[in-house]
Design a protein around this motif. Structure first.
Motif, PDB file in Angstrom:
ATOM      1  N   ARG A 191       0.909  -1.327   0.144  1.00 35.63           N
ATOM      2  CA  ARG A 191       0.086  -0.056   0.020  1.00 35.63           C
ATOM      3  C   ARG A 191       0.973   1.185   0.202  1.00 35.63           C
ATOM      4  O   ARG A 191       0.501   2.362  -0.663  1.00 35.63           O
ATOM      5  CB  ARG A 191      -0.921  -0.020   1.245  1.00 35.63           C
ATOM      6  CG  ARG A 191      -1.645   1.075   1.377  1.00 35.63           C
ATOM      7  CD  ARG A 191      -2.866   1.063   2.271  1.00 35.63           C
ATOM      8  NE  ARG A 191      -2.146   1.214   3.851  1.00 35.63           N
ATOM      9  CZ  ARG A 191      -2.899   1.280   4.719  1.00 35.63           C
ATOM     10  NH1 ARG A 191      -4.073   1.075   4.665  1.00 35.63           N
ATOM     11  NH2 ARG A 191      -2.369   1.543   5.850  1.00 35.63           N
ATOM     12  N   GLN A 192       1.937   1.280   0.870  1.00 35.13           N
ATOM     13  CA  GLN A 192       2.878   2.253   0.670  1.00 35.13           C
ATOM     14  C   GLN A 192       3.711   2.419  -0.498  1.00 35.13           C
ATOM     15  O   GLN A 192       3.673   3.708  -0.931  1.00 35.13           O
ATOM     16  CB  GLN A 192       3.943   2.014   1.866  1.00 35.13           C
ATOM     17  CG  GLN A 192       4.690   3.423   2.318  1.00 35.13           C
ATOM     18  CD  GLN A 192       5.623   2.992   3.485  1.00 35.13           C
ATOM     19  OE1 GLN A 192       5.904   1.864   3.793  1.00 35.13           O
ATOM     20  NE2 GLN A 192       5.958   4.083   4.211  1.00 35.13           N
ATOM     21  N   GLN A 193       3.946   1.631  -1.113  1.00 32.72           N
ATOM     22  CA  GLN A 193       4.647   1.587  -2.335  1.00 32.72           C
ATOM     23  C   GLN A 193       3.680   2.133  -3.328  1.00 32.72           C
ATOM     24  O   GLN A 193       3.850   3.072  -4.322  1.00 32.72           O
ATOM     25  CB  GLN A 193       5.236   0.105  -3.148  1.00 32.72           C
ATOM     26  CG  GLN A 193       6.194  -0.454  -2.273  1.00 32.72           C
ATOM     27  CD  GLN A 193       6.375  -1.804  -2.672  1.00 32.72           C
ATOM     28  OE1 GLN A 193       5.859  -2.427  -3.290  1.00 32.72           O
ATOM     29  NE2 GLN A 193       7.490  -2.271  -2.155  1.00 32.72           N
ATOM     30  N   ALA A 195       1.076   3.994  -3.260  1.00 37.26           N
ATOM     31  CA  ALA A 195       0.515   5.282  -2.769  1.00 37.26           C
ATOM     32  C   ALA A 195       1.399   6.324  -3.487  1.00 37.26           C
ATOM     33  O   ALA A 195       1.106   7.715  -3.457  1.00 37.26           O
ATOM     34  CB  ALA A 195       0.557   5.512  -1.189  1.00 37.26           C
ATOM     35  N   ARG A 196       2.726   6.041  -3.737  1.00 39.16           N
ATOM     36  CA  ARG A 196       3.756   6.988  -4.097  1.00 39.16           C
ATOM     37  C   ARG A 196       3.646   6.886  -5.746  1.00 39.16           C
ATOM     38  O   ARG A 196       4.406   7.857  -6.539  1.00 39.16           O
ATOM     39  CB  ARG A 196       5.133   6.556  -3.699  1.00 39.16           C
ATOM     40  CG  ARG A 196       5.447   6.718  -2.136  1.00 39.16           C
ATOM     41  CD  ARG A 196       6.973   6.692  -1.980  1.00 39.16           C
ATOM     42  NE  ARG A 196       7.478   5.293  -2.224  1.00 39.16           N
ATOM     43  CZ  ARG A 196       7.565   4.361  -1.197  1.00 39.16           C
ATOM     44  NH1 ARG A 196       7.156   4.703   0.190  1.00 39.16           N
ATOM     45  NH2 ARG A 196       8.026   3.184  -1.495  1.00 39.16           N
ATOM     46  N   LEU A 197       2.760   6.266  -6.359  1.00 38.67           N
ATOM     47  CA  LEU A 197       2.711   6.205  -7.850  1.00 38.67           C
ATOM     48  C   LEU A 197       1.760   7.049  -8.215  1.00 38.67           C
ATOM     49  O   LEU A 197       0.617   7.438  -7.642  1.00 38.67           O
ATOM     50  CB  LEU A 197       2.580   4.655  -8.116  1.00 38.67           C
ATOM     51  CG  LEU A 197       3.507   3.692  -7.846  1.00 38.67           C
ATOM     52  CD1 LEU A 197       3.318   2.081  -8.143  1.00 38.67           C
ATOM     53  CD2 LEU A 197       4.881   3.848  -8.371  1.00 38.67           C
ATOM     54  N   GLN A 199      -1.765   7.775  -9.652  1.00 41.13           N
ATOM     55  CA  GLN A 199      -3.016   7.014  -9.514  1.00 41.13           C
ATOM     56  C   GLN A 199      -3.942   6.632 -10.551  1.00 41.13           C
ATOM     57  O   GLN A 199      -4.945   7.172 -10.924  1.00 41.13           O
ATOM     58  CB  GLN A 199      -4.020   8.058  -8.358  1.00 41.13           C
ATOM     59  CG  GLN A 199      -3.013   7.880  -7.073  1.00 41.13           C
ATOM     60  CD  GLN A 199      -2.546   6.572  -6.498  1.00 41.13           C
ATOM     61  OE1 GLN A 199      -3.393   5.850  -5.927  1.00 41.13           O
ATOM     62  NE2 GLN A 199      -1.413   6.408  -6.167  1.00 41.13           N
TER      63      GLN A 199
END
Length: 220
Positions: A191-193, A195-197, A199
Motif C-alpha cells: 500500500r505504501q509503495q 501510494a507513491r505512484l 494514481q
C-alpha cells in the motif's frame, strides 16, 4: 537429527515440512537440497528429480549419489508416469510457469502438491480450483522476499468459504483467515509503495483490493 548436515533456507524448510510420502517428485531441483534433506530425514523413501537442462541434472545427480533417488533429464511431468509419485514439489519459479508445467500432463499429477512460487500465487490458486485440488495449507515465509507456500490435495476445496472469492484468490484464503502477520506486513508495504505512484486505474484498483483485504484481516 538425521539430515541435519543439509541446511535449507526458510522457504524450503517450510516446503519440506509439508512433505511425507513413499515416493516424492521434485521438478526443477537444481542442486537437489530439498530432495536430499527429505531422504536423509526419512520424510520420503524415494525421490524422483526432474531437470530440463544438463547442468542442473548433473548437479542433482552429484548431490543425490548413493541415495534412493533417480534424476531424470526431461520436461516437467513429461518425465513421470501416471501414479508413479505420491507427492510433488515445484519451488522457486514463477507461478505462471508452474501452471504451464502442472497443466501439461494432468493424468500424471500426484494427489498432493507443494508449490512455492517466486511471485503472486494467484494463478496457482485459480488453477487448483479448476483442476480439482483443495488448498489444505498456506504459509508465508520471510526470505529474499516474502514467499508463499501452497499445499494442495486432490478433492473438493472449502478454503474459500465465507470470503469474497476475488480477494481470497489474490491474497490467500487461509492466510486471510489466520490473520497471518506476514500477509498484513506485505499488504501494508505494498500500500505504501502504490501510494507513491501516479494514481492510474490499475494502481487505484490494486489499492482498493488491498484496503478490502486489510479490512477483512481486522474483521476476523
Amino acid at each position: 537429527m538425521p539430515g541435519s548436515s543439509v541446511k535449507l533456507e526458510p522457504r524450503l524448510q517450510a516446503v519440506a515440512q509439508e512433505i511425507k510420502a513413499p515416493t516424492h517428485a521434485d521438478i526443477g531441483s537444481d542442486h537437489a537440497l530439498l530432495p536430499r534433506y527429505l531422504l536423509l530425514c526419512g520424510r520420503v523413501q524415494r525421490v524422483i528429480v526432474v531437470e530440463k537442462h544438463k547442468g542442473p541434472w548433473e548437479n542433482s545427480r552429484r548431490a543425490l549419489e548413493g541415495l534412493a533417488a533417480e534424476v531424470r533429464l526431461g520436461d516437467g511431468l513429461g518425465a513421470l508416469s501416471p501414479g508413479e509419485a505420491d507427492s510433488l514439489s515445484l519451488c522457486g519459479m514463477g507461478a505462471r510457469r508452474m501452471v504451464r508445467i502442472l497443466s501439461a500432463h494432468p493424468a500424471r499429477l500426484p494427489p498432493r502438491l507443494v508449490l512455492q512460487p517466486n511471485d503472486s500465487a494467484l494463478p496457482l490458486r485459480q488453477w487448483a480450483l479448476q483442476a480439482g485440488y483443495a488448498l489444505v495449507n498456506e504459509q508465508m515465509v520471510e526470505g529474499f522476499w516474502r514467499h508463499s507456500i501452497l499445499t494442495l490435495k486432490r478433492g473438493a476445496c472449502t478454503a474459500y468459504s465465507g470470503l469474497p472469492l476475488e480477494l481470497a484468490l489474490r491474497f490467500g484464503p487461509l492466510l486471510l483467515k489466520s490473520k497471518h502477520p506476514l500477509l498484513s506486513a506485505e499488504l501494508l508495504a505494498r500500500r505504501q509503495q502504490l501510494a507513491r505512484l501516479p494514481q492510474v486505474e490499475p494502481v487505484r484498483l490494486e489499492l482498493e483490493h488491498i484496503e478490502q483485504a486489510l479490512a477483512l484481516l481486522q474483521g476476523f
